[in-house]
Design a protein around this motif. Structure first.
Motif, PDB file in Angstrom:
ATOM      1  N   ALA A  51     -60.981  -7.321 -50.730  1.00 20.24           N
ATOM      2  CA  ALA A  51     -59.580  -7.192 -50.311  1.00 20.24           C
ATOM      3  C   ALA A  51     -59.337  -7.935 -48.990  1.00 20.24           C
ATOM      4  N   LEU A  52     -60.233  -7.744 -48.030  1.00 20.49           N
ATOM      5  CA  LEU A  52     -60.047  -8.396 -46.727  1.00 20.49           C
ATOM      6  C   LEU A  52     -60.210  -9.913 -46.827  1.00 20.49           C
ATOM      7  N   ALA A  53     -61.152 -10.361 -47.659  1.00 19.20           N
ATOM      8  CA  ALA A  53     -61.357 -11.811 -47.804  1.00 19.20           C
ATOM      9  C   ALA A  53     -60.076 -12.466 -48.328  1.00 19.20           C
ATOM     10  N   ASN A  54     -59.379 -11.774 -49.246  1.00 24.42           N
ATOM     11  CA  ASN A  54     -58.110 -12.310 -49.761  1.00 24.42           C
ATOM     12  C   ASN A  54     -57.053 -12.377 -48.673  1.00 24.42           C
ATOM     13  N   VAL A  55     -56.925 -11.282 -47.918  1.00 20.34           N
ATOM     14  CA  VAL A  55     -55.899 -11.240 -46.865  1.00 20.34           C
ATOM     15  C   VAL A  55     -56.182 -12.336 -45.829  1.00 20.34           C
ATOM     16  N   ILE A  56     -57.442 -12.433 -45.409  1.00 17.18           N
ATOM     17  CA  ILE A  56     -57.807 -13.396 -44.363  1.00 17.18           C
ATOM     18  C   ILE A  56     -57.622 -14.835 -44.859  1.00 17.18           C
ATOM     19  N   SER A  57     -57.987 -15.090 -46.110  1.00 19.05           N
ATOM     20  CA  SER A  57     -57.957 -16.463 -46.627  1.00 19.05           C
ATOM     21  C   SER A  57     -56.542 -16.941 -46.962  1.00 19.05           C
ATOM     22  N   TYR A  58     -55.700 -16.036 -47.484  1.00 20.75           N
ATOM     23  CA  TYR A  58     -54.394 -16.488 -47.992  1.00 20.75           C
ATOM     24  C   TYR A  58     -53.202 -15.768 -47.376  1.00 20.75           C
ATOM     25  N   GLY A  59     -53.425 -14.642 -46.712  1.00 21.57           N
ATOM     26  CA  GLY A  59     -52.320 -13.775 -46.328  1.00 21.57           C
ATOM     27  C   GLY A  59     -51.418 -14.304 -45.225  1.00 21.57           C
ATOM     28  N   PHE A  60     -51.923 -15.244 -44.443  1.00 22.91           N
ATOM     29  CA  PHE A  60     -51.143 -15.671 -43.275  1.00 22.91           C
ATOM     30  C   PHE A  60     -50.782 -17.153 -43.321  1.00 22.91           C
ATOM     31  N   GLU A  61     -50.938 -17.764 -44.499  1.00 21.21           N
ATOM     32  CA  GLU A  61     -50.642 -19.200 -44.624  1.00 21.21           C
ATOM     33  C   GLU A  61     -49.182 -19.463 -44.276  1.00 21.21           C
TER      34      GLU A  61
ATOM     35  N   VAL B  16     -84.001 -16.066 -53.148  1.00 21.93           N
ATOM     36  CA  VAL B  16     -82.917 -15.678 -52.245  1.00 21.93           C
ATOM     37  C   VAL B  16     -83.112 -14.223 -51.839  1.00 21.93           C
ATOM     38  N   SER B  17     -82.888 -13.935 -50.574  1.00 21.49           N
ATOM     39  CA  SER B  17     -82.910 -12.532 -50.159  1.00 21.49           C
ATOM     40  C   SER B  17     -81.760 -12.256 -49.201  1.00 21.49           C
ATOM     41  N   GLY B  18     -81.341 -10.991 -49.159  1.00 21.81           N
ATOM     42  CA  GLY B  18     -80.241 -10.592 -48.288  1.00 21.81           C
ATOM     43  C   GLY B  18     -78.933 -10.470 -49.045  1.00 21.81           C
ATOM     44  N   ARG B  19     -77.842 -10.862 -48.399  1.00 21.38           N
ATOM     45  CA  ARG B  19     -76.501 -10.623 -48.933  1.00 21.38           C
ATOM     46  C   ARG B  19     -75.829 -11.918 -49.372  1.00 21.38           C
ATOM     47  N   LEU B  20     -75.332 -11.928 -50.610  1.00 22.31           N
ATOM     48  CA  LEU B  20     -74.503 -13.047 -51.071  1.00 22.31           C
ATOM     49  C   LEU B  20     -73.044 -12.621 -50.918  1.00 22.31           C
ATOM     50  N   ASP B  21     -72.586 -12.599 -49.680  1.00 19.75           N
ATOM     51  CA  ASP B  21     -71.217 -12.132 -49.398  1.00 19.75           C
ATOM     52  C   ASP B  21     -70.303 -13.305 -49.043  1.00 19.75           C
ATOM     53  N   THR B  22     -69.073 -12.983 -48.646  1.00 18.48           N
ATOM     54  CA  THR B  22     -68.085 -14.021 -48.366  1.00 18.48           C
ATOM     55  C   THR B  22     -68.578 -14.976 -47.282  1.00 18.48           C
ATOM     56  N   LEU B  23     -69.236 -14.421 -46.287  1.00 21.91           N
ATOM     57  CA  LEU B  23     -69.688 -15.237 -45.165  1.00 21.91           C
ATOM     58  C   LEU B  23     -70.827 -16.174 -45.574  1.00 21.91           C
ATOM     59  N   ASN B  24     -71.718 -15.695 -46.436  1.00 22.67           N
ATOM     60  CA  ASN B  24     -72.894 -16.479 -46.827  1.00 22.67           C
ATOM     61  C   ASN B  24     -72.652 -17.378 -48.035  1.00 22.67           C
ATOM     62  N   ALA B  25     -71.527 -17.199 -48.715  1.00 23.04           N
ATOM     63  CA  ALA B  25     -71.327 -17.889 -49.993  1.00 23.04           C
ATOM     64  C   ALA B  25     -71.332 -19.411 -49.843  1.00 23.04           C
ATOM     65  N   LYS B  26     -70.697 -19.919 -48.787  1.00 18.69           N
ATOM     66  CA  LYS B  26     -70.616 -21.380 -48.611  1.00 18.69           C
ATOM     67  C   LYS B  26     -71.991 -21.992 -48.349  1.00 18.69           C
ATOM     68  N   PRO B  27     -72.774 -21.452 -47.385  1.00 21.09           N
ATOM     69  CA  PRO B  27     -74.123 -21.991 -47.208  1.00 21.09           C
ATOM     70  C   PRO B  27     -74.980 -21.856 -48.473  1.00 21.09           C
ATOM     71  N   PHE B  28     -74.811 -20.761 -49.201  1.00 21.43           N
ATOM     72  CA  PHE B  28     -75.551 -20.563 -50.452  1.00 21.43           C
ATOM     73  C   PHE B  28     -75.173 -21.646 -51.468  1.00 21.43           C
ATOM     74  N   GLU B  29     -73.870 -21.873 -51.598  1.00 17.43           N
ATOM     75  CA  GLU B  29     -73.394 -22.910 -52.522  1.00 17.43           C
ATOM     76  C   GLU B  29     -73.940 -24.284 -52.119  1.00 17.43           C
ATOM     77  N   GLY B  30     -73.945 -24.543 -50.804  1.00 20.68           N
ATOM     78  CA  GLY B  30     -74.450 -25.822 -50.304  1.00 20.68           C
ATOM     79  C   GLY B  30     -75.918 -26.025 -50.665  1.00 20.68           C
ATOM     80  N   GLN B  31     -76.718 -24.984 -50.494  1.00 19.81           N
ATOM     81  CA  GLN B  31     -78.146 -25.102 -50.801  1.00 19.81           C
ATOM     82  C   GLN B  31     -78.388 -25.238 -52.298  1.00 19.81           C
ATOM     83  N   LEU B  32     -77.584 -24.541 -53.100  1.00 19.73           N
ATOM     84  CA  LEU B  32     -77.698 -24.683 -54.553  1.00 19.73           C
ATOM     85  C   LEU B  32     -77.394 -26.126 -54.971  1.00 19.73           C
TER      86      LEU B  32
END
Lengths: 147, 100
Positions: A51-61, B16-32
């Motif tokens: 939910a937060l990722a959506n708000v942060i990414s698109y909510g304030f464009e 891979v170990s740890g979290r595949l979350d919003t913050l890590n997704a871009k570096p993960f995609e880059g390495q893939l």
């Protein structure tokens, strides 16, 4: 849905995905403090991040005013809990997005749209309302919800 | 998130170990995508050490899968923890990848 008692905890969130780990830490402290079962903790952490990722990414464009995002935590009867994400971004109802179609192959699969699908699976309820200049998106979790 | 890459014959294994979350997704995609470019074989993602995945992590895998499919190359996943498997099942991603 707006008539919950006073929030038991609140967190202001910066409009940057770099702030999401701090949100997870906050949530995990609540989980420990209130003894959430692991499955409920996982579902809430995942849903709040989506939910937060959506708000942060698109909510304030395109908006000129300063972004404001807050998460309120409520304890509800029968061991249920709620998280409410309140932001002053563009009006957007995440529940208006249809479920992504089941793709038969990697080629056909559409990128995106899975966040709300996962929230519906792991949580007991979702509610959206627009109040003044704010979006209020509420996630309700029930420790007794079956898989 | 940590990623160790090793060759296994024609294939490349990413542990891979740890979290595949919003913050890590871009570096993960880059390495893939780096791994996709660096070889011609299959890519195997060993997920045994992954304890969290959000839709952005799924998206990174899909981007890599889409980059490989025109060349008939396989993206395989292995050793998913039960909650991670559930995320893949609910989102329909279990049917898209070869999962062991």
């Amino acid at each position: 849905m707006s008539g919950f008692d006073r929030a038991a905890a609140s967190l202001d969130v910066a409009p940057s995905i770099d702030d999401l780990p701090r949100v997870s830490d906050w949530l995990n402290e609540l989980a420990e403090q209130d003894g959430w079962p692991e499955r409920m903790r996982f579902g809430l952490e995942l849903s709040l991040e989506e939910a937060l990722a959506n708000v942060i990414s698109y909510g304030f464009e395109g908006l000129a005013h300063p972004p404001r995002i807050r998460v309120d935590y409520f304890r509800l009867p029968a061991d249920r809990v709620a998280l409410r994400i309140i932001d002053n971004g563009l009006a957007f109802d995440p529940l208006s997005v249809g479920e992504p179609e089941v793709a038969a192959s990697v080629e056909e699969a559409r990128i995106g749209g899975h966040g709300v699908q996962l929230m519906r699976h792991f949580l007991a309820g979702l509610d959206y309302e627009r109040a003044g200049d704010e979006n209020r998106f509420t996630l309700i979790a029930d420790p007794h919800k079956a898989a | 998130m940590q990623i160790e890459t090793e060759a296994s014959g024609e294939d490349t294994v990413l542990k891979v170990s740890g979290r595949l979350d919003t913050l890590n997704a871009k570096p993960f995609e880059g390495q893939l995508l780096e791994a996709v470019k660096a070889s011609n074989g299959a890519i195997v993602v060993d997920m045994a050490g992954v304890d969290y995945v959000s839709s952005s992590g799924l998206r990174a895998l899909l981007v890599a899968g889409k980059a490989m499919s025109p060349h008939k190359r396989k993206l395989r996943l292995k050793s998913l923890q039960p909650q991670i498997q559930e995320v893949f099942d609910i989102s329909g991603f279990s049917a898209l990848f070869d999962i062991h």
